[in-house]
Enzyme design. Structure first.
Site, PDB file in Angstrom:
ATOM      1  N   HIS A   1       5.854  31.823 -25.693  1.00  0.00           N
ATOM      2  CA  HIS A   1       4.686  31.959 -26.552  1.00  0.00           C
ATOM      3  C   HIS A   1       4.668  33.396 -27.092  1.00  0.00           C
ATOM      4  O   HIS A   1       5.466  34.235 -26.659  1.00  0.00           O
ATOM      5  CB  HIS A   1       3.389  31.627 -25.795  1.00  0.00           C
ATOM      6  CG  HIS A   1       3.239  32.358 -24.501  1.00  0.00           C
ATOM      7  ND1 HIS A   1       3.210  31.741 -23.277  1.00  0.00           N
ATOM      8  CD2 HIS A   1       3.146  33.678 -24.244  1.00  0.00           C
ATOM      9  CE1 HIS A   1       3.087  32.647 -22.332  1.00  0.00           C
ATOM     10  NE2 HIS A   1       3.055  33.830 -22.888  1.00  0.00           N
TER      11      HIS A   1
HETATM   12  C1  T46 Z   1       2.901  36.626 -20.954  1.00  0.00           C
HETATM   13  C2  T46 Z   1       3.868  36.412 -19.854  1.00  0.00           C
HETATM   14  C3  T46 Z   1       4.673  37.638 -19.550  1.00  0.00           C
HETATM   15  C4  T46 Z   1      -5.134  33.133 -16.395  1.00  0.00           C
HETATM   16  O1  T46 Z   1      -6.092  32.417 -16.004  1.00  0.00           O
HETATM   17  N1  T46 Z   1      -5.339  34.458 -16.634  1.00  0.00           N
HETATM   18  C5  T46 Z   1      -4.321  35.269 -17.053  1.00  0.00           C
HETATM   19  O2  T46 Z   1      -4.550  36.485 -17.229  1.00  0.00           O
HETATM   20  C6  T46 Z   1      -3.024  34.699 -17.278  1.00  0.00           C
HETATM   21  C7  T46 Z   1      -1.887  35.584 -17.778  1.00  0.00           C
HETATM   22  C8  T46 Z   1      -2.853  33.373 -17.034  1.00  0.00           C
HETATM   23  N2  T46 Z   1      -3.894  32.603 -16.585  1.00  0.00           N
HETATM   24  C9  T46 Z   1      -3.647  31.190 -16.268  1.00  0.00           C
HETATM   25  C10 T46 Z   1      -3.334  30.305 -17.459  1.00  0.00           C
HETATM   26  C11 T46 Z   1      -2.410  29.260 -16.881  1.00  0.00           C
HETATM   27  O3  T46 Z   1      -3.188  28.213 -16.344  1.00  0.00           O
HETATM   28  O4  T46 Z   1      -2.496  31.124 -15.425  1.00  0.00           O
HETATM   29  C12 T46 Z   1      -1.714  29.984 -15.716  1.00  0.00           C
HETATM   30  C13 T46 Z   1      -0.278  30.362 -16.012  1.00  0.00           C
HETATM   31  O5  T46 Z   1      -0.239  31.124 -17.253  1.00  0.00           O
HETATM   32  P1  T46 Z   1       0.971  31.017 -18.305  1.00  0.00           P
HETATM   33  O6  T46 Z   1       1.477  29.630 -18.341  1.00  0.00           O
HETATM   34  O7  T46 Z   1       0.483  31.582 -19.597  1.00  0.00           O
HETATM   35  O8  T46 Z   1       2.056  31.978 -17.638  1.00  0.00           O
HETATM   36  P2  T46 Z   1       3.430  32.512 -18.258  1.00  0.00           P
HETATM   37  O9  T46 Z   1       4.190  33.076 -17.126  1.00  0.00           O
HETATM   38  O10 T46 Z   1       4.085  31.469 -19.085  1.00  0.00           O
HETATM   39  O11 T46 Z   1       3.004  33.705 -19.259  1.00  0.00           O
HETATM   40  C14 T46 Z   1       2.353  34.857 -18.746  1.00  0.00           C
HETATM   41  C15 T46 Z   1       1.218  35.285 -19.668  1.00  0.00           C
HETATM   42  O12 T46 Z   1       0.332  34.191 -19.896  1.00  0.00           O
HETATM   43  C16 T46 Z   1       1.691  35.787 -21.002  1.00  0.00           C
HETATM   44  O13 T46 Z   1       0.631  36.488 -21.621  1.00  0.00           O
HETATM   45  O14 T46 Z   1       3.165  37.380 -21.868  1.00  0.00           O
HETATM   46  O15 T46 Z   1       3.281  35.930 -18.634  1.00  0.00           O
END
Ligand code: T46
Length: 134
Positions: A50
């Protein structure tokens, strides 16, 4: 100039071990509003895929290693993060993917804003359109 680059952190090491300090507007080029960490990852299961319209982040692998691909729509950079003494600055409007996680990898992320899920761009074609201004 791509909107991402590696940052070198000074480590204070002595016989007891090492310490790295991260400070807003000093060795981190923004005000830190949020910190999160990613762990318990699987080598073959990438994360990310993303972009963010309005978020800057620094990624630091504080244990183990992983790779990060960053894409500004024209230039793609791939970085291996394998030391707590380096961080990857990832600016606005960059597609990112984290992959090749080692066992025990812990990826610390410092972010310039609170969590706003609506400012994520989750579709690569939408990202390319927005980043090219079309
Ligand atoms: C990025 C890369 C490096 C939250 O509730 N609060 C938060 O601050 C974050 C980052 C995530 N979440 C929740 C949302 C999802 O339900 O945690 C879950 C996993 O998040 P996500 O699928 O977005 O994780 P990644 O590892 O794909 O991405 C993350 C960050 O979201 C993104 O900003 O740059 O790490």
């Amino acid at each position: 100039m791509p909107n991402y680059h590696l940052l070198d952190f000074k480590a204070f090491g002595d016989l007891r071990g090492s310490l790295v300090s991260l400070e807003s507007q000093k060795n981190i080029p923004f005000d830190i509003q949020r910190i999160y960490y990613i762990y318990d990852t699987k080598r073959d299961v990438p994360r990310g895929s993303h972009a963010h319209r309005d978020l800057e982040q620094v990624l630091v692998c504080v244990n183990g290693s992983c790779k990060v691909k960053v894409d500004d729509g024209q230039i793609v950079g791939v970085f291996e993060l394998n030391t707590p003494e380096k961080g990857l600055y990832v600016g606005k409007m960059l597609w990112r993917e984290m992959f090749d996680f080692s066992q025990g990898c812990v990826l610390l992320v410092l972010a310039s804003a609170h969590y706003h899920p609506e400012e994520y761009i989750r579709d690569y074609d939408d990202f390319l359109k927005e980043v090219s201004g079309s």
